[in-house]
Write a protein that holds these residues in place. Sequence first.
Motif, PDB file in Angstrom:
ATOM      1  N   ASP A 191     -18.945  28.803  36.586  1.00 29.27           N
ATOM      2  CA  ASP A 191     -19.340  28.126  35.359  1.00 29.27           C
ATOM      3  C   ASP A 191     -19.448  29.096  34.183  1.00 29.27           C
ATOM      4  O   ASP A 191     -19.796  30.269  34.336  1.00 29.27           O
ATOM      5  N   TRP A 192     -19.195  28.536  32.987  1.00 30.07           N
ATOM      6  CA  TRP A 192     -19.350  29.287  31.741  1.00 30.07           C
ATOM      7  C   TRP A 192     -20.743  28.985  31.173  1.00 30.07           C
ATOM      8  O   TRP A 192     -20.888  28.533  30.053  1.00 30.07           O
ATOM      9  N   ASP A 193     -21.738  29.245  32.002  1.00 32.15           N
ATOM     10  CA  ASP A 193     -23.118  29.027  31.588  1.00 32.15           C
ATOM     11  C   ASP A 193     -23.706  30.349  31.095  1.00 32.15           C
ATOM     12  O   ASP A 193     -22.968  31.318  30.871  1.00 32.15           O
TER      13      ASP A 193
ATOM     14  N   ALA B  62     -19.013  36.278  34.613  1.00 29.02           N
ATOM     15  CA  ALA B  62     -17.895  35.743  35.393  1.00 29.02           C
ATOM     16  C   ALA B  62     -16.632  36.582  35.250  1.00 29.02           C
ATOM     17  O   ALA B  62     -15.875  36.750  36.210  1.00 29.02           O
ATOM     18  N   TRP B  63     -16.385  37.133  34.054  1.00 29.45           N
ATOM     19  CA  TRP B  63     -15.174  37.915  33.839  1.00 29.45           C
ATOM     20  C   TRP B  63     -15.447  39.411  33.765  1.00 29.45           C
ATOM     21  O   TRP B  63     -14.595  40.174  33.345  1.00 29.45           O
ATOM     22  N   GLY B  64     -16.616  39.844  34.178  1.00 35.98           N
ATOM     23  CA  GLY B  64     -16.901  41.266  34.202  1.00 35.98           C
ATOM     24  C   GLY B  64     -17.786  41.716  33.047  1.00 35.98           C
ATOM     25  O   GLY B  64     -17.992  40.989  32.076  1.00 35.98           O
TER      26      GLY B  64
ATOM     27  N   HIS C  80     -24.630  16.097  26.351  1.00 31.65           N
ATOM     28  CA  HIS C  80     -23.810  15.946  25.154  1.00 31.65           C
ATOM     29  C   HIS C  80     -23.371  17.300  24.586  1.00 31.65           C
ATOM     30  O   HIS C  80     -22.586  17.349  23.639  1.00 31.65           O
ATOM     31  N   ARG C  81     -23.858  18.396  25.190  1.00 30.45           N
ATOM     32  CA  ARG C  81     -23.461  19.730  24.755  1.00 30.45           C
ATOM     33  C   ARG C  81     -22.756  20.529  25.844  1.00 30.45           C
ATOM     34  O   ARG C  81     -22.056  21.507  25.541  1.00 30.45           O
ATOM     35  N   PHE C  82     -22.914  20.146  27.084  1.00 35.36           N
ATOM     36  CA  PHE C  82     -22.496  20.981  28.211  1.00 35.36           C
ATOM     37  C   PHE C  82     -21.895  20.100  29.293  1.00 35.36           C
ATOM     38  O   PHE C  82     -22.464  19.072  29.653  1.00 35.36           O
ATOM     39  N   GLY C  83     -20.744  20.502  29.814  1.00 38.64           N
ATOM     40  CA  GLY C  83     -20.089  19.742  30.877  1.00 38.64           C
ATOM     41  C   GLY C  83     -18.736  20.348  31.185  1.00 38.64           C
ATOM     42  O   GLY C  83     -18.425  21.469  30.754  1.00 38.64           O
ATOM     43  N   PRO C  84     -17.873  19.647  31.925  1.00 38.68           N
ATOM     44  CA  PRO C  84     -16.539  20.172  32.228  1.00 38.68           C
ATOM     45  C   PRO C  84     -15.738  20.425  30.944  1.00 38.68           C
ATOM     46  O   PRO C  84     -15.657  19.565  30.074  1.00 38.68           O
ATOM     47  N   ILE C  85     -15.178  21.618  30.832  1.00 40.74           N
ATOM     48  CA  ILE C  85     -14.399  22.000  29.647  1.00 40.74           C
ATOM     49  C   ILE C  85     -13.110  22.695  30.089  1.00 40.74           C
ATOM     50  O   ILE C  85     -12.982  23.144  31.230  1.00 40.74           O
ATOM     51  N   HIS C  86     -12.179  22.834  29.164  1.00 45.19           N
ATOM     52  CA  HIS C  86     -10.934  23.540  29.451  1.00 45.19           C
ATOM     53  C   HIS C  86     -11.207  25.023  29.659  1.00 45.19           C
ATOM     54  O   HIS C  86     -10.717  25.641  30.604  1.00 45.19           O
TER      55      HIS C  86
ATOM     56  N   ASP D 128      -8.915  27.981  34.124  1.00 46.33           N
ATOM     57  CA  ASP D 128     -10.292  28.442  33.980  1.00 46.33           C
ATOM     58  C   ASP D 128     -11.276  27.309  33.715  1.00 46.33           C
ATOM     59  O   ASP D 128     -12.444  27.560  33.382  1.00 46.33           O
ATOM     60  N   PHE D 129     -10.807  26.071  33.891  1.00 49.32           N
ATOM     61  CA  PHE D 129     -11.682  24.915  33.724  1.00 49.32           C
ATOM     62  C   PHE D 129     -12.916  25.051  34.604  1.00 49.32           C
ATOM     63  O   PHE D 129     -12.865  25.458  35.753  1.00 49.32           O
TER      64      PHE D 129
END
Length: 334
Positions: free
Chosen positions: A163-165, A175-177, A212-218, A240-241
Amino acid sequence: MIAVDLTAATELAREALTAYGLPRDADLTLLKQRENFVFSLSHGDTDYVLRVHRRGYHSDEELGCELDFVRALHGEGVAVPHFVSTTDGRGFCVVGATHPAGAHQVDLQHLIPNRGNFGDERTGVDGTAAIDPADFAELGRLSAQVHAATERSGYTMAVPRDDWDLDGLVGPEPAWGDPLRIAELVGEDRAAVVAAIARIREALGAYGSPAHRFGPIHADLTPENVLRTADGLVLIDFDDFAAGWHLFDLATALYFYTPHPRYAEYRDALFGGYESVRPLDDADRAVFPAILLARGLTYLGWSADRRGEPTAEWHATTVLPHIVRLSRDLIASA
């Protein structure tokens, strides 16, 4: 296991063709080689794109989740790729069980006729990109359509992905270092980035992650991942979804244009297009600089693990001063 070069990738692609009922000797043309090997081919009156995925990047369950997400968006009328199932109904196939390169996932989609990509990262950074702000408005609408369709369809992620949290972006193990591993980041510049990371954590923590601000994204809405077609923009490459802030997609779309002399125009057009589909509020605008910098830091973390590769060197040298500038700006605004 051997390293996957073009020869090996082509052999794996040919093995996969039979799973889709296509001739093994079809002409394959390499379109792109980055994380995946991407080929084009034709059969009958239909043109296809076939992807040989990087080994081990995603589990079978994670890839299946990704393709389900794209199919859900396609079903909602969003301009995304149209994937083809194997002859036995699977979303992708796995080939290479007896190949020296080992098992690899392969998917197939219909080729999208296009006039090229939305833009180019390097011309965004060097300021030579000649993109009309109206194009950014259209890109904003497409981004909002993805988020709106996700909410409307009720799509939920079947399996976890990276996740991009908060921790995925600026946690102890991003996540990417770790961007602080970039050797060129020293002295006062390093101190500014460290302080900015603390500010990002504070800002995003206060912003929160309601639906409404956070969820599955590209999550990888770079100019290279948007195609220009006769019918408008099409969003591709959902590798990277994952779950993340909706603003992360907007930050990715804008990040490489932050040094551009028309950045403010591009930002306003992107936001305006987005708001024509989904509303944004004062909190969204206030937190955006923090998310924009967080996006930039992910590329530094990515580059730290790939030193010597041209793109990594470009991020670690040419783009680095812009990261430092964004860091100082964020600290000054606090």
